[in-house]
Motif scaffolding. Structure first.
Motif, PDB file in Angstrom:
ATOM      1  N   VAL A  20       0.858  -1.192   0.000  1.00 16.46           N
ATOM      2  CA  VAL A  20       0.000   0.000   0.000  1.00 16.46           C
ATOM      3  C   VAL A  20       0.891   1.238   0.000  1.00 16.46           C
ATOM      4  O   VAL A  20       1.927   1.268   0.669  1.00 16.46           O
ATOM      5  CB  VAL A  20      -0.992  -0.027   1.194  1.00 16.46           C
ATOM      6  CG1 VAL A  20      -0.280  -0.183   2.531  1.00 16.46           C
ATOM      7  CG2 VAL A  20      -1.872   1.213   1.208  1.00 16.46           C
ATOM      8  N   TYR A  21       0.506   2.225  -0.772  1.00 13.10           N
ATOM      9  CA  TYR A  21       1.299   3.454  -0.845  1.00 13.10           C
ATOM     10  C   TYR A  21       0.831   4.435   0.222  1.00 13.10           C
ATOM     11  O   TYR A  21      -0.368   4.678   0.374  1.00 13.10           O
ATOM     12  CB  TYR A  21       1.153   4.090  -2.235  1.00 13.10           C
ATOM     13  CG  TYR A  21       1.849   5.430  -2.339  1.00 13.10           C
ATOM     14  CD1 TYR A  21       3.222   5.533  -2.111  1.00 13.10           C
ATOM     15  CD2 TYR A  21       1.141   6.582  -2.654  1.00 13.10           C
ATOM     16  CE1 TYR A  21       3.865   6.761  -2.193  1.00 13.10           C
ATOM     17  CE2 TYR A  21       1.776   7.812  -2.744  1.00 13.10           C
ATOM     18  CZ  TYR A  21       3.137   7.890  -2.507  1.00 13.10           C
ATOM     19  OH  TYR A  21       3.770   9.106  -2.574  1.00 13.10           O
ATOM     20  N   ALA A  22       1.797   5.006   0.949  1.00 11.82           N
ATOM     21  CA  ALA A  22       1.474   6.003   1.979  1.00 11.82           C
ATOM     22  C   ALA A  22       2.109   7.343   1.608  1.00 11.82           C
ATOM     23  O   ALA A  22       3.324   7.493   1.646  1.00 11.82           O
ATOM     24  CB  ALA A  22       1.967   5.528   3.335  1.00 11.82           C
ATOM     25  N   LEU A  23       1.265   8.279   1.242  1.00 13.86           N
ATOM     26  CA  LEU A  23       1.740   9.616   0.872  1.00 13.86           C
ATOM     27  C   LEU A  23       1.932  10.445   2.135  1.00 13.86           C
ATOM     28  O   LEU A  23       1.063  10.476   2.998  1.00 13.86           O
ATOM     29  CB  LEU A  23       0.692  10.283  -0.031  1.00 13.86           C
ATOM     30  CG  LEU A  23       0.941  11.727  -0.449  1.00 13.86           C
ATOM     31  CD1 LEU A  23       2.150  11.836  -1.364  1.00 13.86           C
ATOM     32  CD2 LEU A  23      -0.288  12.297  -1.157  1.00 13.86           C
ATOM     33  N   VAL A  63       4.579   1.591   1.614  1.00 16.51           N
ATOM     34  CA  VAL A  63       5.755   2.122   0.924  1.00 16.51           C
ATOM     35  C   VAL A  63       5.744   3.636   1.064  1.00 16.51           C
ATOM     36  O   VAL A  63       4.729   4.287   0.776  1.00 16.51           O
ATOM     37  CB  VAL A  63       5.724   1.760  -0.583  1.00 16.51           C
ATOM     38  CG1 VAL A  63       6.937   2.350  -1.303  1.00 16.51           C
ATOM     39  CG2 VAL A  63       5.680   0.251  -0.769  1.00 16.51           C
ATOM     40  N   LEU A  64       6.865   4.199   1.538  1.00 15.14           N
ATOM     41  CA  LEU A  64       6.978   5.652   1.670  1.00 15.14           C
ATOM     42  C   LEU A  64       8.241   6.104   0.950  1.00 15.14           C
ATOM     43  O   LEU A  64       9.301   5.488   1.110  1.00 15.14           O
ATOM     44  CB  LEU A  64       7.065   6.073   3.131  1.00 15.14           C
ATOM     45  CG  LEU A  64       5.831   5.815   4.004  1.00 15.14           C
ATOM     46  CD1 LEU A  64       5.917   4.463   4.693  1.00 15.14           C
ATOM     47  CD2 LEU A  64       5.711   6.899   5.059  1.00 15.14           C
ATOM     48  N   ALA A 106       6.917  -1.124   7.028  1.00 17.71           N
ATOM     49  CA  ALA A 106       6.976   0.077   6.189  1.00 17.71           C
ATOM     50  C   ALA A 106       8.308   0.069   5.457  1.00 17.71           C
ATOM     51  O   ALA A 106       9.359  -0.038   6.082  1.00 17.71           O
ATOM     52  CB  ALA A 106       6.856   1.333   7.053  1.00 17.71           C
ATOM     53  N   TYR A 107       8.242   0.129   4.130  1.00 16.54           N
ATOM     54  CA  TYR A 107       9.465   0.268   3.349  1.00 16.54           C
ATOM     55  C   TYR A 107       9.752   1.753   3.221  1.00 16.54           C
ATOM     56  O   TYR A 107       8.902   2.521   2.748  1.00 16.54           O
ATOM     57  CB  TYR A 107       9.276  -0.300   1.939  1.00 16.54           C
ATOM     58  CG  TYR A 107       9.173  -1.807   1.885  1.00 16.54           C
ATOM     59  CD1 TYR A 107      10.308  -2.605   2.039  1.00 16.54           C
ATOM     60  CD2 TYR A 107       7.954  -2.427   1.652  1.00 16.54           C
ATOM     61  CE1 TYR A 107      10.215  -3.993   1.967  1.00 16.54           C
ATOM     62  CE2 TYR A 107       7.852  -3.807   1.578  1.00 16.54           C
ATOM     63  CZ  TYR A 107       8.993  -4.584   1.735  1.00 16.54           C
ATOM     64  OH  TYR A 107       8.894  -5.947   1.657  1.00 16.54           O
ATOM     65  N   LEU A 130       9.288  -3.972  -5.788  1.00 16.65           N
ATOM     66  CA  LEU A 130       8.763  -4.849  -4.733  1.00 16.65           C
ATOM     67  C   LEU A 130       7.812  -5.894  -5.298  1.00 16.65           C
ATOM     68  O   LEU A 130       7.868  -7.071  -4.927  1.00 16.65           O
ATOM     69  CB  LEU A 130       8.065  -4.007  -3.655  1.00 16.65           C
ATOM     70  CG  LEU A 130       9.010  -3.250  -2.718  1.00 16.65           C
ATOM     71  CD1 LEU A 130       8.259  -2.179  -1.939  1.00 16.65           C
ATOM     72  CD2 LEU A 130       9.688  -4.226  -1.755  1.00 16.65           C
ATOM     73  N   MET A 131       6.924  -5.439  -6.191  1.00 15.28           N
ATOM     74  CA  MET A 131       5.945  -6.397  -6.735  1.00 15.28           C
ATOM     75  C   MET A 131       6.638  -7.474  -7.573  1.00 15.28           C
ATOM     76  O   MET A 131       6.265  -8.643  -7.510  1.00 15.28           O
ATOM     77  CB  MET A 131       4.876  -5.670  -7.564  1.00 15.28           C
ATOM     78  CG  MET A 131       3.902  -4.897  -6.687  1.00 15.28           C
ATOM     79  SD  MET A 131       2.501  -4.228  -7.596  1.00 15.28           S
ATOM     80  CE  MET A 131       1.334  -5.593  -7.554  1.00 15.28           C
TER      81      MET A 131
END
Ligand SMILES: Cc1cc2nc3c(=O)[nH]c(=O)nc-3n(C[C@H](O)[C@H](O)[C@H](O)COP(=O)(O)OP(=O)(O)OC[C@H]3O[C@@H](n4cnc5c(N)ncnc54)[C@H](O)[C@@H]3O)c2cc1C
Length: 322
Positions: free
Chosen positions: A5-8, A39-40, A62-63, A82-83
């Motif tokens: 999941v992307y975390a802005l 992912v940040l 958290a990456y 990552l994918m």
């Protein structure tokens, strides 16, 4: 199966829209017998504490990727890596322009399917299923992914739920593609109304062509200030240059669902309605008793907004003792 999941983040915080995506990813990852991994991407301000803060909303890991902020392609590089290398089948994004851009780029990069404006994710037979409203929100379309799947939520559709958990932080080195770093964010501009995020505001005061001109928004800004909310607008007025595009609500603008949506001088066209109809309370001020907006308002005031809005502002200030 783990879910990415992307975390802005911006100014030392992960935004509410992304935290909702983290919570939703954690929920479905658990159903798949896995975890949500966030992912940040960012520079100096991306501390371990900030990266780990997604843990409170359900992410187990958290990456942290050192890279340019505010650009889509570096995030595509990081999440694509990552994918491809770590076996993630799914990636989840909150809505918003950056989420759309990264999600679409990531789908192209990994050869996955992409679904946008998703309001719910489910698990069926061990695979993710994305649900999105269609036809002016009158029906739900369900998408199943054959291979890798990218889910892009509708803005703020996923609820940010505190889980009380914590995330381990892993630094990830990414070799960015040449083209990913050719752009650079020069400046994050502040435009009128930008001090409040309209997606996060509990109260929105929206203005339409009935305001007559750009100056008409000053009265709305005062009313929004008294309510502790923000100002939104129709496409007609942003096209006319009366207010910034960032404030546009509707089919080609933002979708919002505040506790209060006060529409002043707005006719209630279907393209506007689809962006605000989920608001808890809709109040409309329009001088035309037959304006379509009254058909889906909880409270309708027939009259001249130039008289009503300032009096409403004074009344709210007086009630709040300001
Ligand atoms: C493909 C497509 C996409 C679109 N996307 C969007 C979108 O995302 N968002 C969006 O908003 N629109 C969108 N539109 C445009 C939409 O169809 C309408 O044209 C637009 O929403 C109308 O804006 P409005 O209500 O400000 O103006 P109008 O329709 O002109 O309404 C103005 C209203 O103000 C009232 N009024 C006038 N003076 C006063 C006064 N003194 N006091 C009180 N009331 C007054 C009038 O009675 C009238 O009802 C889209 C259109 C298309 C074709």
């Amino acid at each position: 199966m783990n879910v990415l999941v992307y975390a802005l983040h911006h100014e030392g915080a992960i935004n509410k829209n992304s935290l909702g995506a983290v919570s939703e990813a954690a929920r479905v990852a658990a159903e798949l017998g896995g975890e949500a991994h966030a992912v940040l991407v960012g520079g100096n301000e991306l501390t371990e504490e900030l990266a780990g803060s997604v843990g409170a909303f359900g992410a187990a890991k958290a990456y942290r990727v050192e890279g340019p902020e505010g650009l889509a392609q570096p995030v595509v590089d990081a999440m694509g890596k990552l994918m491809s290398e770590q076996g993630y089948d799914y990636a989840v994004f909150g809505g918003g322009l950056l989420g759309f851009e990264i999600g679409a780029g990531l789908a192209a990069r990994v050869g996955g399917g992409v679904t946008m404006e998703v309001t719910r994710i489910a698990v069926d037979d061990g695979r993710l299923v994305a649900e999105r409203p269609i036809l002016g929100d009158s029906s739900i379309s369900t998408s199943r992914y054959k291979g890798k799947g990218i889910v892009i939520g509708r803005l703020n559709a996923f609820e940010a739920r505190e889980s009380g958990g914590s995330a381990t932080v892993e630094d990830l080195d990414v070799d960015f593609s040449d083209f990913s770093t050719r752009a650079r964010m020069v400046k994050r501009g502040e435009q009128r109304g930008a001090d409040v995020n309209i997606e996060d505001a509990d109260a929105l005061v929206a203005g339409g062509r009935g305001l007559g001109n750009a100056e008409g928004f000053e009265a709305l800004e005062q009313l929004a200030g008294a309510l502790g909310g923000a100002v939104a607008a129709t496409r007609a007025v942003v096209d006319a240059g009366w207010y910034p595009y960032a404030a546009q609500i509707g089919q080609t603008g933002k979708t919002v669902a505040p506790k209060l949506y006060l529409a002043a001088g707005i006719s209630g066209a279907i393209q506007h309605k689809v962006g605000m109809q989920s608001s808890e309370n809709i109040v409309a001020i329009n001088k035309d008793a037959n304006a379509p907006i009254f058909e889906f308002s909880d409270l309708g005031i027939v009259g001249d907004l130039n008289k009503i809005v300032p009096r409403l502002t004074e009344a709210i200030k007086a009630k709040k003792g300001a």
